[in-house]
Design an enzyme around this catalytic site. Structure first.
Site, mmCIF file in Angstrom:
data_model
loop_
_atom_site.group_PDB
_atom_site.id
_atom_site.type_symbol
_atom_site.label_atom_id
_atom_site.label_comp_id
_atom_site.label_asym_id
_atom_site.label_seq_id
_atom_site.Cartn_x
_atom_site.Cartn_y
_atom_site.Cartn_z
ATOM 1 N N HIS A 154 0.839 -1.201 0.000
ATOM 2 C CA HIS A 154 0.000 0.000 0.000
ATOM 3 C C HIS A 154 0.879 1.258 0.000
ATOM 4 C CE1 HIS A 154 -3.223 2.783 1.411
ATOM 5 N NE2 HIS A 154 -2.202 3.319 2.074
ATOM 6 N N GLU A 155 1.898 1.270 0.859
ATOM 7 C CA GLU A 155 2.787 2.434 0.911
ATOM 8 C C GLU A 155 3.518 2.625 -0.424
ATOM 9 O OE1 GLU A 155 2.824 4.645 3.257
ATOM 10 O OE2 GLU A 155 1.376 3.477 4.403
ATOM 11 N N HIS A 192 1.529 4.533 -2.908
ATOM 12 C CA HIS A 192 1.599 5.996 -2.829
ATOM 13 C C HIS A 192 2.759 6.537 -3.670
ATOM 14 C CE1 HIS A 192 -1.598 6.739 -0.069
ATOM 15 N NE2 HIS A 192 -1.072 6.014 0.907
ATOM 16 N N GLU A 201 -5.714 7.199 -1.044
ATOM 17 C CA GLU A 201 -5.711 5.953 -0.263
ATOM 18 C C GLU A 201 -6.359 4.815 -1.049
ATOM 19 O OE1 GLU A 201 -4.013 5.454 2.390
ATOM 20 O OE2 GLU A 201 -3.450 7.568 2.492
#
Ligand SMILES: [Zn+2]
Length: 421
Positions: free
Chosen positions: A282-283, A286, A364
């Site tokens: 997930h990071e 970004h 997100e």
């Protein structure tokens, strides 16, 4: 522009923003309380009732405290501005410091004294939050000694980093003529980029210990994921977040090749390796979507606007008098203008918050979608569920409150999107 109009606009916006804050907070408390008795449907198989109720109580306690601290901050702000606090401080220091210290020392003293007084005013609130609320719900792991040490270190680092920067900005304001704000902007941008490198390597280690990730299996898994995503980092680190708090987290810090991956020890204690991998994916999402770079560009762009506005305000007598201050006529006025501007703008910026929150929630969702492609959606779901439970995040926020403030989508929306992946 007249002083009276400035006062009126400032008062209106300040009171309106406080009223909205209190109204939204009371909505949030009512909503959470009304859904306290039962775990909401999509979670009833995974989240036990007592954890749900603990989350509700924690949310309500924090929101109630937020109402108190917002009201206090508003009162302090009125004290500094319309009631003449900043004006009094300025006159005192101008008389006391200017004759022997000179112009720069007087201006730095004004900022230093303001910063010190503000920190002292906020300390009791910070203490209450840590040793009453966080403590009561079992999150706090700080001793009073560590807390006070942090406060002192924070002030010291703030002074060591902030005062030279401030001196440079004040010098630019003085020396570069009517387009000083462009030079100040270049300086500020350079400083922000420098901090991207200095923060993880120099400043954060003053507060926490960072050790290389020792778990070979997990490190291997993470290296494989990063290779798959075409991502390079300079080391995997574990941070002793548990010294202060039981809340878990993971983040990237730094720029370019200096980027490092940091896991809170509290996160690694709680999640299985495949779940850690999904959180990291997930990071990485970004980064892959350039969210970090875009946010940085936005901040840099907004700083230019802010500085241009400051340059204009600083030349208007009404700006000072409308906010309870007499400008210096026989002493340099830059520090006073800057400080007053930094005090006066946040109530106006409050109304931009929902837009920023909206953009952040979109990011997100994008990062989650990326994580689903590079790792397992089920593992991300189960990791998020554990984090919601451990952090006692409410699963039933007031929808309007969430729209206004939430930088992350509410649990139900986020998990629903993962279930569709
Ligand atoms: Zn995220």
């Amino acid at each position: 522009m007249q002083a009276f109009h400035v006062s009126l606009a400032f008062c209106t916006v300040l009171m309106l923003s406080l009223a909205i804050k209190l109204w939204l907070a009371s909505r949030q408390m009512r909503h959470v309380h009304a859904h306290r008795a039962q775990v909401p449907a999509p979670f009833d198989a995974t989240i036990p009732l007592d954890a749900h109720q603990r989350a509700a109580d924690y949310t309500i306690a924090r929101t109630r405290f937020g109402m108190l601290s917002e009201s206090f901050s508003t009162a302090v702000l009125v004290g500094w501005t319309l009631l003449g606090g900043l004006d009094a401080l300025n006159i005192q220091l101008r008389n006391a410091v200017l004759p022997w210290g000179g112009e720069m020392v007087y201006q730095l003293a004004l900022f230093g004294a303001f910063g010190l007084i503000s920190a002292l005013l906020e300390m009791p609130l910070e203490w209450y939050k840590t040793f009453r609320i966080e403590q009561h719900f079992g999150f706090n792991r700080m001793s009073l000694g560590l807390f006070l040490g942090d406060q002192a270190k924070g002030l010291l680092v703030g002074g060591l980093v902030g005062l030279p920067l401030l001196a440079a900005v004040l010098w630019v304001m003085q020396a570069t003529g009517s387009f000083w704000w462009l030079w100040a902007w270049a300086l500020w941008t350079g400083f922000m980029l420098l901090m991207q490198v200095l923060y993880p390597t120099v400043i954060a280690p003053l507060f926490n210990r960072f050790t290389p990730l020792a778990d070979a299996e997990l490190a291997n898994r993470i290296q494989t994921l990063m290779q798959r995503c075409g991502f390079q980092a300079k080391g995997l680190f574990v941070m002793d977040g548990s010294r202060r708090s039981a809340h878990g987290n993971a983040y990237f810090a730094g720029m370019g090749r200096a980027k490092r991956v940091v896991f809170f020890d509290t996160l690694l204690e709680r999640l299985q390796p495949p779940e850690v991998e999904a959180v990291l994916a997930h990071e990485l999402g970004h980064f892959s979507h350039h969210h970090v770079r875009r946010r940085m560009a936005l901040v840099i762009g907004l700083s230019a606007l802010g500085l241009a506005l400051l340059a204009w305000c600083a030349g208007q007598t009404a700006f000072y008098q409308g906010l309870g201050v007499q400008p210096n006529l026989l002493a340099p006025n830059h520090a006073l203008a800057l400080l007053l501007f930094l005090l006066a703008t946040p109530p106006f910026l409050y109304f931009v918050g929902p837009l920023m929150a909206q953009l952040s929630r979109r990011d997100e969702f994008q990062a989650d979608a990326y994580a689903c492609r590079q790792a397992s959606p089920q593992q991300l779901s189960s990791a998020l569920l554990k984090l919601y439970e451990d952090n006692a995040s409410t699963l039933t926020p007031d929808p309007l409150y969430a729209r206004f403030y939430y930088s992350h989508p509410p649990a139900s929306e986020r998990l629903a999107a993962l279930a569709r992946a």
